[in-house]
Design an enzyme around this catalytic site. Structure first.
Site, PDB file in Angstrom:
ATOM      1  N   SER A  66      58.352 100.408  59.707  1.00  0.00           N
ATOM      2  CA  SER A  66      57.059 100.807  61.109  1.00  0.00           C
ATOM      3  C   SER A  66      56.432 101.284  60.597  1.00  0.00           C
ATOM      4  CB  SER A  66      58.178 101.896  61.724  1.00  0.00           C
ATOM      5  OG  SER A  66      58.954 102.961  61.002  1.00  0.00           O
ATOM      6  N   ASP A 116      55.841 113.075  64.598  1.00  0.00           N
ATOM      7  CA  ASP A 116      57.808 113.436  64.825  1.00  0.00           C
ATOM      8  C   ASP A 116      57.610 113.697  63.266  1.00  0.00           C
ATOM      9  OD1 ASP A 116      56.635 111.134  63.567  1.00  0.00           O
ATOM     10  OD2 ASP A 116      57.382 109.455  64.583  1.00  0.00           O
ATOM     11  N   HIS A 147      56.123 109.463  60.710  1.00  0.00           N
ATOM     12  CA  HIS A 147      54.270 108.132  60.811  1.00  0.00           C
ATOM     13  C   HIS A 147      53.364 109.119  60.666  1.00  0.00           C
ATOM     14  CE1 HIS A 147      57.857 106.183  62.700  1.00  0.00           C
ATOM     15  NE2 HIS A 147      57.158 105.925  61.895  1.00  0.00           N
TER      16      HIS A 147
END
Length: 823
Positions: free
Chosen positions: A52, A296, A299
């Site tokens: 991601s 978070d 990221h």
């Protein structure tokens, strides 16, 4: 060298002030048009493969190409993202500038961006909306799958391939590329680790397996890197306090271990040569300063990943586009034949001077005082051996060779980084006020009290040059009122060119070739050397061609028949009328060329003039520069003629402390001058369009110049003193203007040279001190060489000119050969 220690001390104060002010504001880079990215990536295929975090980098990269590109995995949460953005825009992004802005400038180039607000999608937001992923519980339709992007118009294809772990699946994908040359991407960006840490709960066995897996794909990546650009993205640190419970095992200690494993294995994949797989560590370095802004903990905020994507774009595109305002990621240009010959010449000069010095030193030791045996006293052999021209010549070229080596290292060898410039009013005006106070503090009485005497013109050049330097380093060209006032300063230099050379020829009547050669050598020596050493066109240093051409225009105007000088004109007033006719004809020629671009370009496109005045294959830049200040030299000549005529008729009172005119006239002229000066400033400050203001500038710039001259010279007390601080800089103003291109500023004056990374204040102090000392030394070298190379004897001078002509013919031939080889 009288004021060198004083100058060094005050430069330190000025530079500390400049950078104290610079660090008061956020530093922001400006994005260029996406068209540049498309031009660079035309017919290219870029592949991002990983987890991601790589997907985030992919999205930011694609948005450079197409800002309207939507992140498909974020549908259904657009409302919340926008609401959050409206809140986040109120919160500035605070970063450690000492590390961050230098890092960005390492890879600054033709395409650049950095936003100070954060926005975008993060897994935490998706979790809040119940959009669960494989990281957690549920699976989003778009979150964990391959994402294609294609711009058919530009023939650009960018793919994201979802492979969150370094395993057999990733290996198979890479293996396919090695076997199929058609499907193989031109650029491959890969990286993964956090999933392996998470799934295996941070176990040591998982790290061992990671090492085995990356070892198995390393040869495949190395094989791809022979024909494609392959980047392995090192893992960003995390902000452990913000991590959710199911990510607590992802620690910075684990991430460092995985990064060390990747670097060690990939760098050792080739035994006998350096690995072709490049480590992309920029994102990791940015994250060290900005990860606490993450929502978070895992990221990066969007502003940071945009910077990473922009740097990645620079890494690939700068070596293709070769932007003039970019310093990063471009391979060091190969040495040209002319540069190699110059290096050999300076090396031989250094060796020759060392040999000469050793021989001379030994001879001097033989002549040292000896003791008389009878009296016991020392007998001194007093021999005043004059310094030979050969020694001066070798010493000058030796010093110049060392200085040019420094120039090359600063601006060609890619040894030093560059920083961006960001304008704020405080970064420009506070240093300006400081140096003006400093200049007023160090004042002395002038040797003579005439209008525009030598000390006063040196002072004028000095403070103008310091203002221009601050203008360049602060990036003040983006602020139109400042830009317009700086244009007046440049015009004032040219005004002095017209005034000074007209006065000399009018009073002295010396139209000999020696005078012409002295002036041309003084103006052009440094620039010619830099053109050779730095492989730059003559027009790159636009101001020197400008003053050179205008000097020749003044010379030709006054030297052509009939030669009218002051001695001749004093006998008959008709000669004054004849000179005015000459000046009127000059003005007519200027107007014709200014409004006949085609005729102007035809004249200066003729060979060999084109070799001097072309830039990027045409003479438009030269036409623009010449046209911008086309009347001001004429104004300077006309002012000199009127002033000298009034002086000859004793209309002016130039005694010490006396006003220039009677009290009433002086007060009236002072009032008019102040009003005119302020009126111009108000007009310049109200300018809205640079093109329109530039169109008016040639006609109105003389208003503020004349107003300043009258304000400075009408009061006797003002005319009788000058600033020694400014005058010192004025004597080396030409060298300061030219040297700033390579050893103070960078990237065509768009950046700042970084000698000491991570400490901008210390860097600017050190680089400025070296810059000023080098400029002063070059001024001395130029004066010394001028005395040797340009003899007063005409027959010897003609022989030297023949040698110079042969030298430039050789340069033209070598330059033509180089141009053909490049094409």
């Amino acid at each position: 060298m009288k004021y060198l220690s004083l100058v060094a001390l005050n430069l330190l104060h000025i530079n500390v002030l400049i950078f104290t002010v610079l660090l008061m504001d956020e530093w922001v880079l400006i994005s260029r048009e996406e068209g540049e990215a498309k031009n660079c990536l035309v017919d290219k295929h870029i592949a991002f493969i990983g987890d991601s975090r790589i997907r985030q980098l992919f999205y930011s990269f694609v948005k450079i190409i197409n800002p309207q590109f939507k992140e498909e995995g974020n549908k259904g949460i657009i409302l919340e993202v926008n609401q959050l953005n409206s809140y986040r825009r109120k919160v500035p992004l605070h970063i450690n500038k000492r590390n961050y802005e230098t890092l960005v400038w390492v890879c600054l180039g033709g395409i650049e961006v950095l936003k100070t607000e954060e926005m975008g999608d993060t897994p935490q937001r998706r979790n809040k909306l119940g959009s669960k992923t494989r990281d957690g519980n549920n699976n989003s339709r778009h979150t964990h799958e391959n994402i294609p992007f294609e711009d058919k118009i530009a023939s650009v294809k960018v793919d994201f391939l979802w492979h969150p772990e370094v395993n057999g699946s990733m290996k198979q994908c890479i293996k396919v590329w090695t076997e199929d040359s058609v499907a193989k991407p031109h650029v491959i960006v890969a990286g993964a680790a956090t999933w392996s840490i998470k799934i295996h709960n941070g176990s040591n066995e998982a790290l061992s397996q990671y090492k085995m897996n990356i070892t198995s794909i390393a040869p495949l990546l190395e094989k791809l890197a022979k024909t494609s650009d392959v980047y392995w993205v090192l893992q960003d640190p995390v902000y452990e306090d913000l991590l959710s419970e199911n990510r607590k095992m992802i620690t910075n200690e684990k991430i460092d271990a995985y990064n060390e494993a990747a670097v060690s294995i990939l760098n050792s994949s080739t035994r006998n040569s350096k690995s072709n797989v490049k480590m992309f560590s920029v994102s990791k370095l940015i994250a060290q300063e900005t990860i606490m802004e993450s929502l978070d903990g895992l990221h990066l905020p969007e502003s940071s990943r945009e910077t990473s994507a922009m740097i990645l774009m620079n890494v690939y595109c700068n070596k293709i586009l070769k932007p003039v305002d970019g310093s990063c990621c471009q391979p060091r240009p190969p040495l040209t034949l002319i540069q190699k010959l110059a290096a050999c010449f300076f090396t031989l000069s250094i060796i020759g001077y060392l040999i000469f010095y050793i021989i001379h030193h030994n001879a001097h030791r033989k002549n040292k005082p000896c003791t008389d045996l009878e009296s016991g006293e020392e007998k001194k052999n007093i021999i005043n051996t004059p310094v030979s021209p050969l020694e001066i010549l070798l010493q000058s070229f030796c010093k110049l060779g060392l200085i040019m080596a420094y120039f090359y290292m600063c601006d060609r060898a890619n040894l030093f980084m560059k920083e961006n410039k960001f304008y704020t009013h405080s970064t420009f005006f506070i240093p300006i006020i400081y140096i003006l106070v400093l200049g007023v503090f160090y004042n002395e009485n002038t040797k003579e009290t005439k209008v525009l005497n030598r000390e006063q013109t040196d002072e004028w050049k000095g403070w103008m040059q310091l203002v221009i330097l601050i203008y360049h380093i602060s990036g003040a060209s983006t602020f139109l009122p400042v830009y317009m006032h700086i244009r007046v300063l440049v015009a004032a230099y040219l005004f002095q060119t017209g005034y000074g050379h007209f006065s000399y020829f009018w009073i002295k009547g010396d139209f000999g070739i020696h005078r012409v050669c002295q002036v041309l050598f003084r103006l052009n020596f440094l620039v010619v050397v830099l053109c050779i050493v730095m492989d730059q066109p003559y027009q790159f240093y636009y101001f020197v061609p400008l003053v050179t051409v205008w000097f020749m225009v003044i010379y030709v105007t006054l030297a052509l028949w009939p030669q009218i000088i002051q001695k001749k004109a004093n006998g008959n007033c008709l000669w004054h009328f004849g000179l005015l006719v000459k000046l009127a004809f000059l003005l007519l020629c200027i107007c014709f060329l200014a409004y006949s671009q085609g005729a102007f370009e035809k004249i200066f496109s003729l060979w060999p003039l084109s070799k001097c005045f072309e830039l990027k294959g045409n003479v438009y830049e030269w036409w623009f520069r010449w046209r911008l200040d086309r009347y001001v030299v004429f104004h300077g000549m006309l002012f000199a003629f009127i002033y000298l005529a009034l002086q000859k008729r004793q209309i002016l009172s130039e005694g010490k402390g006396e006003p220039l005119f009677s009290n009433k006239i002086s007060n009236f002229l002072l009032f008019i001058s102040v009003v005119s000066f302020l009126t111009y400033s108000i007009w310049a400050s109200s300018c809205k369009n640079k093109a329109e203001c530039n169109e008016l500038h040639p006609s109105v710039s003389v208003v503020q110049i004349l107003a300043f001259i009258l304000i400075r010279n009408i009061p006797g007390c003002a005319r009788s003193v000058y600033s020694s601080f400014f005058a010192w800089f004025g004597k080396i103003s030409l060298e300061l203007f030219i040297c700033q291109y390579h050893i103070w500023l960078a990237a065509d004056t768009r950046g700042i040279l970084v000698l000491i990374p991570g400490n901008p204040m210390l860097n600017i102090i050190v680089s400025t001190f070296i810059f000023v000392c080098v400029a002063h030394e070059i001024s001395q070298i130029t004066n010394d060489l001028a005395q040797i190379i340009i003899p007063k004897d005409n027959s010897s001078l003609l022989k030297r000119l023949a040698c110079v002509a042969a030298f430039f013919c050789g340069l033209l031939i070598l330059s033509s050969i180089q141009d053909k080889s490049r094409h």
